[in-house]
Design a protein around this motif. Structure first.
Motif, mmCIF file in Angstrom:
data_model
loop_
_atom_site.group_PDB
_atom_site.id
_atom_site.type_symbol
_atom_site.label_atom_id
_atom_site.label_comp_id
_atom_site.label_asym_id
_atom_site.label_seq_id
_atom_site.Cartn_x
_atom_site.Cartn_y
_atom_site.Cartn_z
ATOM 1 N N SER A 1 64.698 47.562 12.027
ATOM 2 C CA SER A 1 65.377 48.862 11.999
ATOM 3 C C SER A 1 66.401 48.992 13.118
ATOM 4 O O SER A 1 67.111 49.995 13.192
ATOM 5 N N GLY A 2 66.461 47.997 13.993
ATOM 6 C CA GLY A 2 67.361 48.062 15.150
ATOM 7 C C GLY A 2 68.784 47.669 14.795
ATOM 8 O O GLY A 2 69.131 47.465 13.626
ATOM 9 N N PHE A 3 69.583 47.558 15.832
ATOM 10 C CA PHE A 3 71.020 47.294 15.664
ATOM 11 C C PHE A 3 71.273 45.963 14.935
ATOM 12 O O PHE A 3 71.873 45.929 13.852
ATOM 13 N N GLY B 1 68.902 43.985 13.710
ATOM 14 C CA GLY B 1 67.944 43.835 12.621
ATOM 15 C C GLY B 1 68.454 44.369 11.301
ATOM 16 O O GLY B 1 68.340 43.713 10.265
ATOM 17 N N THR C 1 58.629 49.949 15.028
ATOM 18 C CA THR C 1 58.068 51.269 15.321
ATOM 19 C C THR C 1 58.979 52.367 14.769
ATOM 20 O O THR C 1 58.524 53.479 14.508
ATOM 21 N N GLY D 1 54.940 50.284 12.743
ATOM 22 C CA GLY D 1 53.931 50.211 13.798
ATOM 23 C C GLY D 1 54.381 49.328 14.933
ATOM 24 O O GLY D 1 55.465 48.724 14.888
ATOM 25 N N ASP D 2 53.504 49.263 15.934
ATOM 26 C CA ASP D 2 53.823 48.551 17.165
ATOM 27 C C ASP D 2 53.260 47.132 17.091
ATOM 28 O O ASP D 2 52.061 46.945 16.834
ATOM 29 N N LEU E 1 63.209 39.740 16.275
ATOM 30 C CA LEU E 1 64.239 40.468 17.025
ATOM 31 C C LEU E 1 63.636 41.582 17.889
ATOM 32 O O LEU E 1 64.276 42.037 18.840
ATOM 33 N N ALA E 2 62.436 42.038 17.550
ATOM 34 C CA ALA E 2 61.850 43.166 18.289
ATOM 35 C C ALA E 2 61.611 42.762 19.738
ATOM 36 O O ALA E 2 61.102 41.680 20.013
ATOM 37 N N ALA E 3 61.987 43.626 20.643
ATOM 38 C CA ALA E 3 61.813 43.343 22.068
ATOM 39 C C ALA E 3 62.200 44.577 22.853
ATOM 40 O O ALA E 3 62.860 45.480 22.330
ATOM 41 N N THR F 1 64.829 45.515 25.102
ATOM 42 C CA THR F 1 66.134 44.855 25.185
ATOM 43 C C THR F 1 66.953 45.311 26.394
ATOM 44 O O THR F 1 68.002 44.735 26.661
ATOM 45 N N SER G 1 67.243 35.272 21.522
ATOM 46 C CA SER G 1 67.205 35.068 22.965
ATOM 47 C C SER G 1 68.546 35.495 23.569
ATOM 48 O O SER G 1 69.349 36.173 22.909
ATOM 49 N N LYS H 1 62.381 36.298 28.020
ATOM 50 C CA LYS H 1 63.027 35.529 26.940
ATOM 51 C C LYS H 1 62.914 34.028 27.207
ATOM 52 O O LYS H 1 62.713 33.233 26.282
ATOM 53 N N ILE I 1 76.454 41.661 22.067
ATOM 54 C CA ILE I 1 76.737 41.907 20.645
ATOM 55 C C ILE I 1 77.274 43.331 20.476
ATOM 56 O O ILE I 1 76.790 44.269 21.118
ATOM 57 N N HIS J 1 72.767 54.049 19.248
ATOM 58 C CA HIS J 1 71.634 54.384 20.123
ATOM 59 C C HIS J 1 71.673 53.593 21.432
ATOM 60 O O HIS J 1 70.809 53.773 22.281
#
Ligand code: NAD
Length: 318
Positions: free
Chosen positions: A19-21, A23, A42, A59-60, A81-83, A85, A124, A153, A179, A186
């Motif tokens: 759901s991220g940038f 991702g 999440t 979820g987490d 990709l989840a991290a 950041t 990474s 990383k 990137i 966000h």
């Protein structure tokens, strides 16, 4: 417990942080090919990804039930990709950064091993090598990260290497530069800050003289690199960047050109420890993956500007 919206089909790809940038652009690329995707995040699934081919595990990833629900039998591979950041957040909360970045990566590798998943791609960063002044960053430099973010990383890269060596899992660490692209509203990094300043008519603060240089790569090029690594089941490390660094002042000029806004600059004292330059070589990605960055900076910045203007119009903040 995770909530799961939909589930089907073998040979699906799991995209953590989908759901991220980055991702959401990666998920879109798989959907365009007709590949079923499990997004685990999440955050809610963005409306643009509501699709019969998408399973959303909300979820987490620190929760074992979430991981097990996401990496179902028949998973072809994981794009991780989840991290955490944010470098600043990692400095404030090193233990949380370890738990989210390193421990989760290890648990996902373990699940991949147990469930016969074929490949694992990690997002990474060139921050794993630390500060090498004005030198050129290549994949062969030693890892000397200078922040918890960079060190987590680097640790993940080592875990990938071990799982590749011991279990034959195709593991790939793609080290991204900065990137940018649509979907980064966000974020608090420099380009979104410039876009917000352009929208509001405010000026921007530049640390020091603005000669510090960075490599900015468009999210479409990053997706190209990820898909190439996926298609080749690439096992190894590759730097994915634009391959040409520019100074902060040059970036501001490019944003002025893309937005048509004046963006007045105020210089403030340089921050301690800021790297003077990030200059990368992308030859390995070109050779091994056929990676060819295609988006020129001003064109790419226009896509971010359109995205910011659309969002501002939708919320009536312009
Ligand atoms: N954006 C960049 O310039 C850049 C540069 C180098 C590397 N990277 C790496 O690329 C990856 C993607 O970055 P991004 O810019 O899309 O970040 P992002 O913050 O937009 O997306 C990350 C997503 O992961 C999710 N997430 C984080 N921790 C989670 C957890 N424990 N459980 C479930 N979901 C979780 C977040 O909710 C978010 O949606 C990250 O690993 C980042 O470190 C990004």
């Amino acid at each position: 417990m995770p909530s799961s919206v939909h589930s089907s089909a073998a040979d699906r790809v799991v995209v953590t942080g989908g759901s991220g940038f980055v991702g959401r652009a990666v998920v879109r690329a798989f959907l365009d090919r007709g590949t079923p995707v499990t997004v685990v995040d999440t955050e809610q699934l963005p409306a643009e990804l509501h699709d019969d081919l998408v399973t959303h595990v909300a979820g987490d990833l620190r929760d074992a039930a979430v991981r097990e629900s996401a990496v179902a039998e028949g998973t072809a591979g994981i794009i991780h990709l989840a991290a955490i950041t944010s470098v600043l957040r990692s400095v404030d909360r090193p233990a949380e950064t370890y738990a989210n970045n390193v421990a989760v990566t290890h648990e996902l590798l373990e699940l991949a091993r147990q469930r016969g998943v074929g490949q694992f791609v990690l997002a990474s960063t060139n921050a794993v090598v630390g500060d090498i002044g004005h030198g050129t960053i290549t994949e062969s430099l030693p890892l000397r990260p200078l922040t918890p973010y960079g060190s987590t990383k680097a640790a993940c890269e080592m875990l990938l290497s071990g799982y590749s060596g011991a279990y034959g899992l195709a593991t790939c660490a793609l080290r991204f530069t900065n990137i940018y692209g649509p979907g980064m509203g966000h974020k608090d990094s420099f380009i979104p800050r410039l876009m917000r300043a352009a929208l509001s008519g405010d000026g921007v603060q530049v640390y020091g003289d603005g000669s510090q240089s960075r490599d900015f790569v468009h999210v479409d090029d990053v997706v190209q690199g990820i898909m190439a690594a996926w298609d080749k089941q690439y096992d190894g490390t590759a730097i994915i960047g634009h391959g040409r660094s520019i100074s902060v002042l040059e970036l501001i000029d490019a944003v002025r050109e893309a937005t048509g806004e004046p963006l007045p600059v105020t210089h403030v004292p340089a921050k301690n420890g800021e790297m003077p330059a990030v200059i990368v070589q992308i030859a390995q990605a070109q050779r091994e993956l056929g990676y060819t960055p295609a988006v020129e900076l001003t064109d790419g910045l226009r896509t971010v500007w359109e995205d910011f203007r659309r969002a501002a119009d939708a919320t009536g903040t312009r």
